[in-house]
Design an enzyme around this catalytic site. Sequence first.
Site, PDB file in Angstrom:
ATOM      1  N   ASN A 157      21.011  51.259  66.165  1.00  0.00           N
ATOM      2  CA  ASN A 157      21.016  50.198  65.181  1.00  0.00           C
ATOM      3  C   ASN A 157      21.565  48.930  65.825  1.00  0.00           C
ATOM      4  OD1 ASN A 157      20.823  48.873  62.765  1.00  0.00           O
ATOM      5  ND2 ASN A 157      22.731  49.681  61.927  1.00  0.00           N
ATOM      6  N   ASP A 185      26.176  47.239  74.154  1.00  0.00           N
ATOM      7  CA  ASP A 185      26.419  47.998  72.919  1.00  0.00           C
ATOM      8  C   ASP A 185      26.558  49.496  73.253  1.00  0.00           C
ATOM      9  OD1 ASP A 185      26.872  48.657  70.276  1.00  0.00           O
ATOM     10  OD2 ASP A 185      24.827  48.231  69.593  1.00  0.00           O
TER      11      ASP A 185
HETATM   12 ZN   LIG Z   1      26.202  46.697  65.748  1.00  0.00          ZN
HETATM   13 ZN   LIG Z   2      28.027  48.035  68.505  1.00  0.00          ZN
END
Ligand SMILES: [Zn+2]
Ligand SMILES: [Zn+2]
Length: 449
Positions: A295, A322
Amino acid sequence: MANSAQLDARSGPGADVILREATLLDPVAGIEGSHDVVVRAGRIAELAAPGSAEDGEAETVDAAGLHAFPAFFDPHVHLRTPGHEHKEDIETGTRSAAAGGFCGVIAMANTEPPVSTAADVEALREAAREGASVPTGFLATVSKGMAGAELTEMAELREAGALGFSDDGLPIRSAGLLRRALQYQRLCGGTIALHEEDPELSGDGLMHEGSVSAALGLAGVPSISESTMIARDAAIAVYEDARIHVQHLSAAESVEATRAAKAAGARISAEATPHHLCITDEEVRSLDATRFKMNPPLRTEVDRQALIEGLRDGTIDCIATDHAPHAAEEKELTFEGAAMGVTGLETAFAAVHTDLVLPGTIELGLLVERLAGGAEPFGLERPTLAVGSEANIALCDLGAEWTVGEDGYESRSANSWCAGRRLTGRVLLTVAGGQVAFRLRSFSLGVAT
Ligand SMILES: [Zn+2]
Ligand SMILES: [Zn+2]
């Protein structure tokens, strides 16, 4: 990084090392070509003519044919501590960062419990001073417990050393709450990093809403779930003259919204991940589909091209991984049930080098610039090879081919989005915060002491 006072790492002796005949590339500092890089007591003491540096007491590395870049800086990692140390902790996460050529990372606050008090921040900083291989900064949450209702004590958190604020993992649903956070920012500083997603548009979506989700019969997350929130938050930031950083852009509409906000004078920066730059939602058709569940979701080729264009024209300031470790049992489930997120620190450079630089889509210099571009949005100095600076260096073999995961990972988790792929380009040695933070085991051959 001069203000690494705001970042914490295990302290150790400053490196004394000479990278002999390395090919340097630091486009921002205008440094290019073959040099002996002389690192003394953890600082770049000299860039000497190739082969001319005196050995002295320093360890000498034969770097002929290898590239030395400013080490990379990742403004978006999940170190999973406190609460989920079975996935990652400060020690394994920062080892993973060092192995990827990173000299600094910023950890997200969506831990268990979330990082919402000064005591939480202090405990993490203490743990980083004990076990972090690379300088590590910590964000605190914008809302107490990430519940989206009340603001945290932002000034106190800043005093405790929080670099900035984010409810990453979740969007800030309430425009009023974000507005108040941006007003407090004026008093206490600290960039606010935003995971942009409208929960009402995302609904129960599991992947990008488009032809692949339709073919697979899976609920989709439309691109506008992200881009409409970017437009909303950029407008609020302009109104409050505040500083925001947009995390993990995934959609063409989002690149456009960010570009428009920058053109309108918003103080906004943005990041994109290697996986969104390299692959698309077509991967979700594979048997190993949960490896590609994250996501924001992987989107289409049109979106991927828009991200690349954003990287080129500066709409996207930096590449951020991320890095989101998950245990195998959280991924070995149905697509609906599997956890969202992929690891990325150890493969960021090699993956983008293989997929975008080698085919000629982007220049090597642009990759190097954007991989180190994550420091400035958080008020930190960009890593550089300039003489006099703290040594932050990624030494890479651009021709080395390797298979991701073949030798395991430094990360505690193995949910790499490019596991099993053959990549070209490898980090051999990382100097982070003036210390040697990583050395590839097989690279000891090239080292004379
Ligand atoms: Zn995020
Ligand atoms: Zn993240």
